[in-house]
Every structure is written in C-alpha cells, then in structure tokens.
Design a protein around this motif. Structure first.
Motif, PDB file in Angstrom:
ATOM      1  N   PHE A   1      -1.971   1.610  -7.693  1.00  0.00           N
ATOM      2  CA  PHE A   1      -1.967   2.662  -6.669  1.00  0.00           C
ATOM      3  C   PHE A   1      -1.578   3.704  -7.369  1.00  0.00           C
ATOM      4  O   PHE A   1      -2.035   4.937  -6.980  1.00  0.00           O
ATOM      5  CB  PHE A   1      -1.136   2.198  -5.509  1.00  0.00           C
TER       6      PHE A   1
ATOM      7  N   ARG B   1       1.165   3.890  -2.888  1.00  0.00           N
ATOM      8  CA  ARG B   1       0.340   5.141  -3.274  1.00  0.00           C
ATOM      9  C   ARG B   1       0.993   6.055  -3.786  1.00  0.00           C
ATOM     10  O   ARG B   1       0.532   7.006  -4.322  1.00  0.00           O
ATOM     11  CB  ARG B   1      -0.688   5.106  -2.256  1.00  0.00           C
TER      12      ARG B   1
ATOM     13  N   ALA C   1      -6.578  -3.335  -1.806  1.00  0.00           N
ATOM     14  CA  ALA C   1      -5.606  -3.299  -1.167  1.00  0.00           C
ATOM     15  C   ALA C   1      -5.666  -3.787   0.340  1.00  0.00           C
ATOM     16  O   ALA C   1      -6.893  -4.065   0.940  1.00  0.00           O
ATOM     17  CB  ALA C   1      -5.615  -1.429  -0.974  1.00  0.00           C
TER      18      ALA C   1
ATOM     19  N   ILE D   1       0.685  -1.153  -0.078  1.00  0.00           N
ATOM     20  CA  ILE D   1      -0.036  -0.016   0.043  1.00  0.00           C
ATOM     21  C   ILE D   1       0.751   1.219  -0.013  1.00  0.00           C
ATOM     22  O   ILE D   1       0.290   2.250  -0.168  1.00  0.00           O
ATOM     23  CB  ILE D   1      -0.972   0.040   1.231  1.00  0.00           C
TER      24      ILE D   1
ATOM     25  N   GLU E   1      -6.887   1.081  -7.029  1.00  0.00           N
ATOM     26  CA  GLU E   1      -6.584   2.345  -6.939  1.00  0.00           C
ATOM     27  C   GLU E   1      -6.043   3.311  -7.851  1.00  0.00           C
ATOM     28  O   GLU E   1      -5.536   4.464  -7.608  1.00  0.00           O
ATOM     29  CB  GLU E   1      -6.082   2.707  -5.427  1.00  0.00           C
TER      30      GLU E   1
ATOM     31  N   ASP F   1      -5.193  -2.799   3.055  1.00  0.00           N
ATOM     32  CA  ASP F   1      -5.644  -2.060   4.200  1.00  0.00           C
ATOM     33  C   ASP F   1      -7.102  -1.711   4.066  1.00  0.00           C
ATOM     34  O   ASP F   1      -7.894  -0.827   4.880  1.00  0.00           O
ATOM     35  CB  ASP F   1      -4.892  -0.811   4.650  1.00  0.00           C
TER      36      ASP F   1
END
Length: 331
Positions: free
Chosen positions: A205, A182, A254, A179, A228, A256
């Motif tokens: 991401f 991002r 993802a 993650i 994302e 989380d």
C-alpha cells in the motif's frame, strides 16, 4: 569522494531535531524537554531507559554508561522522545522497541541484536505513529523483523542504518486487509543491507522513497512491491550474490477491492552489479508512481558508485562518536 548527509547534526546535542531528510523530516523528538540521563542497564526502575520512555513529557534521553540492556518485554516509547546513543555503546537484546500511537520520535546510534520470541521486531512501529526518524542504528538477528512499519504509521525516515544477519528485514504494510495503510509514507536512504535475505523492504500500500542505499548478497530478493505499493528507487546500489533478481512483485487483493494487484517500482539511476537484474514491469503504470518532490523539496543524493559503496560500508550503523555538548543558543 562520496559523503553522507547530515554533516551538521553532531555539532550540538539537539541539532538532530527536525533535520531528517524525507518523510520523517518534521520529527523533533524531545527537543522541547529536559535531558534525561540513563544511569543503569537495568530493564526498569530509577535511571533506566524504560522509566524515561514511559514518561509523558518530552525528553532528550542520553546514556551515561555503555553496555547491553536485556529487554524482558517490548520497551514502549511515548511521544516526543529522543533516544540518543551518541557518546556510548548501547545494545538491546531479548526484545525491541515499540512505537505505538506516538509521534515525534528520534532514535539514534544504537545497536539491536538477538531479539527472541514470536512477533519480536527490533523496532516495531504500529499503530498510528508518525513523525519518526531512525538514524545510525545497527540491527541484526531478530526472530521477526528488524524494523516493521504497519497499521497506519507514517511520515518516517530510516537513514544511515546497518542491517545484517537477518531474514525478513523490513516490512512496510503488514497485510492486504489493512487498507488504512494506504497512508504510509517512508523514506529509506544511505543504509547498508549486508546479506540480509529479503524485505529491503517489502511494501504493501505505502509510498516508499529509497535512495543511495547499498544492498548486497540477498538470497530471495532485494525489494518487493506488493498490493498497491509505490516504490521510487533512486541511485541505489544492488549487488547480487547467487540470487540475481533485485525487484519482486507479489500480487495480493486489498480487502475493499475485487481484483488482485501487485505494487509498482520506478528505478532511476540505480546501479546493478554482479549480474543483478531489475526485472522491472514495463509499460504498466510507471507514470502512476509518486515523485518525492510532491512531498519534500530537497534531499541529498549523489550518483550510485564504488565511492558511495565504500562510504556506506564504513559510515552506517552505530558509530564511535562523542556525545555533542548542549550549546544554548539565544532566541
């Protein structure tokens, strides 16, 4: 007539520094260091490229010879290095370059072909590397990716490169569990993806700006937006072969999050040829996609056209150009 950017960077040896467009625009490479001359095609030892790349001080690396460097292992590049292939013809085979926890790298006018082994990429950028510019390189036929950008590596520009004879071309963001990716930001422009099967690029991401690229005859998809990701596709040429769908969306979750998501693509001014279909997601978050002007003020862009297509077929990848002289300028 279409023209490529960077008309001025070959007038003086170090004029490449800080001249990239896009997210990699701050990359200065070895601007503030001496010239290091590669005098042997050996994988290691005095006068080798590996010897120069492992040194910790800034270096502007040039080549006094042409030929093939057979890498027995990844060649790790330390911070503040320019690997400048102008004036010679250098090809890497066997393994590739690894940009690991480094910054301010410029890689220019080189060839990569025939990388073999598990997880062997032409140029592997991970982890935590930034301010990187890859310009005018030809990349073909590696066992994994041609350029992979993962593990929180960011602020990277890939320009005027030629990609061919390959399956999984360019991966940006490796896994939905990472993650931290991002933060990834990449610009890809004025590149030619010539019959590469997929991943031109595939993105998780990150934010990716694609402009004035030519992608033809893919066999899975041209561009893929996964978990994302935000892809701004601007004035590119997508010319289909047997497979018509240019844009794919892969849904992943993802680590989380509790809901799986795909990425998003905004297409502006793109040219779709030979029945190519964009298959854009409609009404789903296009307003959430970043605009490049939020991050850099200008970039060289023109209409997607036959003229641009013709120029990109000739002026991408390794070029038979002389090495510029180093002209000293007064402060």
């Amino acid at each position: 007539m279409a023209s490529l950017p960077y008309a001025d960077v070959d007038s003086n040896l170090r004029d490449l520094a800080g001249k990239a467009e896009g997210f990699g625009r701050l990359a200065v490479g070895g601007l503030h260091g001496p010239i290091y001359s590669v005098t042997t095609l050996a994988d290691d030892g005095p006068g080798s490229l590996r010897e120069g790349c492992r040194r910790q001080e800034p270096l502007w690396i040039v080549f006094e010879i042409s030929g093939t460097i057979n890498l027995s292992s990844y060649l790790s590049v330390s911070s503040y290095k320019t690997i400048d292939g102008r004036g010679q013809r250098i090809k890497f085979t066997g393994k590739g370059l690894r940009l690991k926890e480094c910054e301010h790298i410029i890689i220019c006018n080189l060839e990569f072909e025939g990388g073999r082994g598990h997880d062997v990429d032409g140029i592997q950028i991970k982890p935590n590397s930034r301010h990187i510019w890859i310009d005018r390189c030809s990349l073909h036929d590696y066992d994994d990716g041609l350029i992979d950008i993962t593990r929180q590596s960011t602020d990277i520009t890939v320009s005027r490169c030629y990609f061919s004879q390959h399956d999984k071309t360019m991966l940006i963001g490796a896994d939905p569990s990472h993650i931290g990716d991002r933060c990834i930001r990449v610009t890809i422009h004025h590149c030619f993806f010539d019959g590469t099967r997929q991943r031109q690029p595939r993105v998780r991401f990150g934010k990716v700006h694609l402009y004035n690229n030519y992608t033809r005859n893919w066999s899975v998809y041209a561009v893929c937006a996964s978990v994302e990701s935000q892809i701004y596709s601007q004035n590119n040429i997508y010319e289909a072969g047997e497979k018509k769908v240019a844009f794919k969306y892969y849904t992943e979750m993802a680590a989380d999050m509790e809901e799986a998501k795909s990425g998003l693509i905004r297409s502006e001014g793109d040219l779709f040829l030979s029945g190519a279909q964009s298959c854009l997601l409609t009404g789903i978050g296009e307003e959430c996609i970043f605009h490049p002007s939020e991050y850099y003020p200008t970039w060289t862009i023109e209409l997607a056209s036959d003229s641009l297509k013709n120029v990109l077929q000739v002026c991408t990848g390794w070029q038979a150009i002389p090495r510029p002289a180093e002209l000293m300028t007064s402060a």
